[in-house]
Scaffold this active site. Structure first.
Site, short mmCIF file in Angstrom:
data_model
loop_
_atom_site.label_atom_id
_atom_site.label_comp_id
_atom_site.label_asym_id
_atom_site.label_seq_id
_atom_site.Cartn_x
_atom_site.Cartn_y
_atom_site.Cartn_z
N MET A 30 -4.94 9.14 -10.97
CA MET A 30 -5.61 7.85 -10.85
C MET A 30 -4.58 6.73 -10.80
O MET A 30 -4.93 5.55 -10.97
CB MET A 30 -6.60 7.64 -12.01
CG MET A 30 -7.70 8.70 -11.98
SD MET A 30 -9.23 8.20 -12.79
CE MET A 30 -8.68 7.95 -14.46
N ASN A 32 -1.13 4.37 -11.73
CA ASN A 32 -0.47 3.82 -12.92
C ASN A 32 0.42 4.90 -13.53
O ASN A 32 0.29 5.30 -14.68
CB ASN A 32 -1.49 3.29 -13.93
CG ASN A 32 -0.82 2.45 -14.99
OD1 ASN A 32 -0.83 2.76 -16.17
ND2 ASN A 32 -0.15 1.39 -14.58
N LEU A 33 1.33 5.37 -12.71
CA LEU A 33 2.05 6.60 -13.01
C LEU A 33 3.05 6.45 -14.14
O LEU A 33 3.66 5.40 -14.31
CB LEU A 33 2.77 7.07 -11.74
CG LEU A 33 1.84 7.30 -10.54
CD1 LEU A 33 2.66 7.75 -9.33
CD2 LEU A 33 0.75 8.30 -10.86
N HIS A 37 2.92 12.17 -15.09
CA HIS A 37 2.60 12.38 -13.67
C HIS A 37 3.84 12.85 -12.91
O HIS A 37 3.75 13.75 -12.05
CB HIS A 37 2.11 11.08 -13.03
CG HIS A 37 0.85 10.52 -13.61
ND1 HIS A 37 0.84 9.33 -14.32
CD2 HIS A 37 -0.43 10.94 -13.59
CE1 HIS A 37 -0.41 9.06 -14.70
NE2 HIS A 37 -1.19 10.02 -14.27
N GLN A 61 -16.42 9.28 -12.19
CA GLN A 61 -16.12 9.92 -13.47
C GLN A 61 -16.12 8.94 -14.64
O GLN A 61 -15.82 9.33 -15.76
CB GLN A 61 -14.80 10.70 -13.40
CG GLN A 61 -13.55 9.84 -13.32
CD GLN A 61 -12.32 10.68 -13.05
OE1 GLN A 61 -12.14 11.22 -11.95
NE2 GLN A 61 -11.45 10.82 -14.04
N LYS A 151 -2.62 18.10 -20.69
CA LYS A 151 -3.08 16.96 -21.47
C LYS A 151 -4.59 16.85 -21.42
O LYS A 151 -5.24 16.55 -22.41
CB LYS A 151 -2.42 15.69 -20.91
CG LYS A 151 -3.12 14.38 -21.15
CD LYS A 151 -2.79 13.83 -22.51
CE LYS A 151 -3.19 12.39 -22.70
NZ LYS A 151 -4.46 11.97 -22.19
N ASP A 152 -5.16 17.07 -20.22
CA ASP A 152 -6.61 17.05 -20.05
C ASP A 152 -7.08 18.51 -20.03
O ASP A 152 -7.42 19.05 -18.98
CB ASP A 152 -6.98 16.29 -18.78
CG ASP A 152 -6.48 14.86 -18.84
OD1 ASP A 152 -7.14 14.04 -19.48
OD2 ASP A 152 -5.40 14.56 -18.28
N VAL A 178 3.49 15.85 -21.41
CA VAL A 178 4.72 15.07 -21.64
C VAL A 178 4.40 14.00 -22.68
O VAL A 178 3.37 13.31 -22.59
CB VAL A 178 5.21 14.45 -20.32
CG1 VAL A 178 6.44 13.59 -20.57
CG2 VAL A 178 5.50 15.54 -19.30
N ARG A 189 -3.77 4.91 -20.46
CA ARG A 189 -4.58 4.11 -21.40
C ARG A 189 -3.78 3.66 -22.62
O ARG A 189 -4.26 2.81 -23.37
CB ARG A 189 -5.82 4.89 -21.83
CG ARG A 189 -6.82 5.05 -20.67
CD ARG A 189 -8.15 5.63 -21.13
NE ARG A 189 -9.18 5.50 -20.10
CZ ARG A 189 -9.60 6.51 -19.33
NH1 ARG A 189 -9.10 7.72 -19.46
NH2 ARG A 189 -10.53 6.30 -18.41
P1 AMP Z 1 -4.74 10.77 -14.56
O1 AMP Z 1 -4.00 9.85 -13.66
O2 AMP Z 1 -4.78 10.32 -15.98
O3 AMP Z 1 -6.09 11.17 -14.01
O4 AMP Z 1 -3.90 12.11 -14.61
C1 AMP Z 1 -3.51 12.76 -13.43
C2 AMP Z 1 -2.93 14.10 -13.77
O5 AMP Z 1 -1.79 13.92 -14.62
C3 AMP Z 1 -3.89 15.02 -14.54
O6 AMP Z 1 -3.71 16.36 -14.11
C4 AMP Z 1 -3.46 14.83 -15.95
O7 AMP Z 1 -3.77 15.94 -16.78
C5 AMP Z 1 -1.96 14.69 -15.78
N1 AMP Z 1 -1.36 14.01 -16.93
C6 AMP Z 1 -1.75 12.83 -17.48
N2 AMP Z 1 -1.00 12.53 -18.55
C7 AMP Z 1 -0.12 13.56 -18.69
C8 AMP Z 1 0.93 13.85 -19.62
N3 AMP Z 1 1.22 13.04 -20.64
N4 AMP Z 1 1.63 15.00 -19.46
C9 AMP Z 1 1.33 15.84 -18.42
N5 AMP Z 1 0.37 15.62 -17.52
C10 AMP Z 1 -0.35 14.50 -17.65
#
Ligand code: AMP
Length: 280
Positions: A30, A32-33, A37, A61, A151-152, A178, A189
């Site tokens: 989503m 905001n890397l 990521h 979602q 993480k998720d 991470v 967040r």
């Molecule tokens: P998001 O942008 O939050 O939807 O996350 C995109 C992808 O990055 C998803 O597969 C998340 O599980 C992964 N992700 C988010 N935060 C972390 C983290 N701290 N360590 C590893 N993967 C992450």
């Protein structure tokens, strides 16, 4: 790095790579890397010749009272980070590109059972939104491999089940969480937290570790969960859940037949909801 905004552009890129004999790894985000990521991008690189990251804040979602509108959108910085990480393409579609019939008329895919528990019971419809957008991205890009963060944890489990249940060709791969130096799982967040909340937030990670140690020492699940709730509340959190589950399907743990387990926490600190987990 190339940037695709429309499906036509994205498919043209993918077709070109395929004609060159290259396989494709997808990293859905989503935006905001952060380093979490970027670790997925690096892992994707080791799996396939080409890496696509999608940056799409998926409306379906988010619940009606959630943070869809204020979710941080930083496409320019994201593009720079992806380019630096050696990503081949960023797919940055708008909502109409992903939902051509409009969100209200969009097809949806539901994964019964595991979508209704834990985060699914606190965020009704969330995992249907996740599964649906991931399936859309799979159909748009047709990746060989798709990379997700542990993480998720529940999300990863649901996507694995989706791929298996619908005979998707893509190989779903998960990668470790991470963390910041103090153990807080990186998350877009986290920037909602003020200084005091940020200082309190690593209690989640410490509690997860304590839950693991207690289970390893043979403490009963109910005991471990009660202690975790107590600790979180004492640290200023409002927990949605702090639980020990079977790591294979998130079902309640049977004390009789013990296999791999996972400690999971979702808790609110002010208006910010944080999640984390620790498999063991
Ligand atoms: P998001 O942008 O939050 O939807 O996350 C995109 C992808 O990055 C998803 O597969 C998340 O599980 C992964 N992700 C988010 N935060 C972390 C983290 N701290 N360590 C590893 N993967 C992450």
């Amino acid at each position: 790095m190339q940037t695709a905004v429309t499906l036509v552009q994205m498919r043209a890129l993918a077709a070109q790579w395929r004609s060159e004999g290259d396989d494709i790894a997808l990293v859905p985000t989503m935006g905001n890397l952060h380093r979490g990521h970027l670790a997925l991008i690096a892992a994707a690189r080791t799996n396939c010749r080409r890496v696509v990251a999608t940056v799409f804040v998926n409306p379906t979602q988010f619940g009606p009272n959630e943070d869809f509108v204020r979710y941080p959108r930083t496409a320019t910085e994201d593009a720079q980070q992806l380019a630096d990480a050696g990503c081949d393409a960023m797919f940055l579609p708008n909502v109409d590109e992903v939902y051509p019939l409009g969100v209200a008329n969009a097809a949806r895919v539901e994964m019964p059972g595991v979508s209704g528990i834990l985060c699914g019971s606190v965020r009704p419809g969330h995992f249907a939104g996740v599964a649906s957008v991931v399936l859309r991205l799979f159909n748009m890009i047709e990746p060989d491999v798709a990379c997700f963060g542990e993480k998720d944890f529940q999300q990863l489990l649901i996507i694995r089940r989706l791929a298996r249940d619908l005979s998707l060709r893509v190989r779903v791969v998960g990668f470790p969480t991470v963390r910041a130096d103090d153990g807080l799982a990186l998350s877009s967040r986290n920037q909602y937290l003020d200084a005091a909340q940020r200082a309190a937030a690593p209690a989640i990670w410490r509690t997860l570790q304590r839950m693991r140690e207690a289970r390893r020492a043979g403490e009963a699940v109910a005991e471990v969960e009660a202690q975790a709730h107590f600790t979180l509340i004492a640290s200023g959190f409002l927990p949605d859940y702090a639980t020990i589950r079977d790591a294979s399907d998130l079902s309640p743990v049977s004390e009789a037949a013990r296999g791999p387990e996972v400690a999971l926490i979702a808790a609110r600190l002010g208006n910010t909801r944080l999640i984390d987990n620790l498999p063991f």
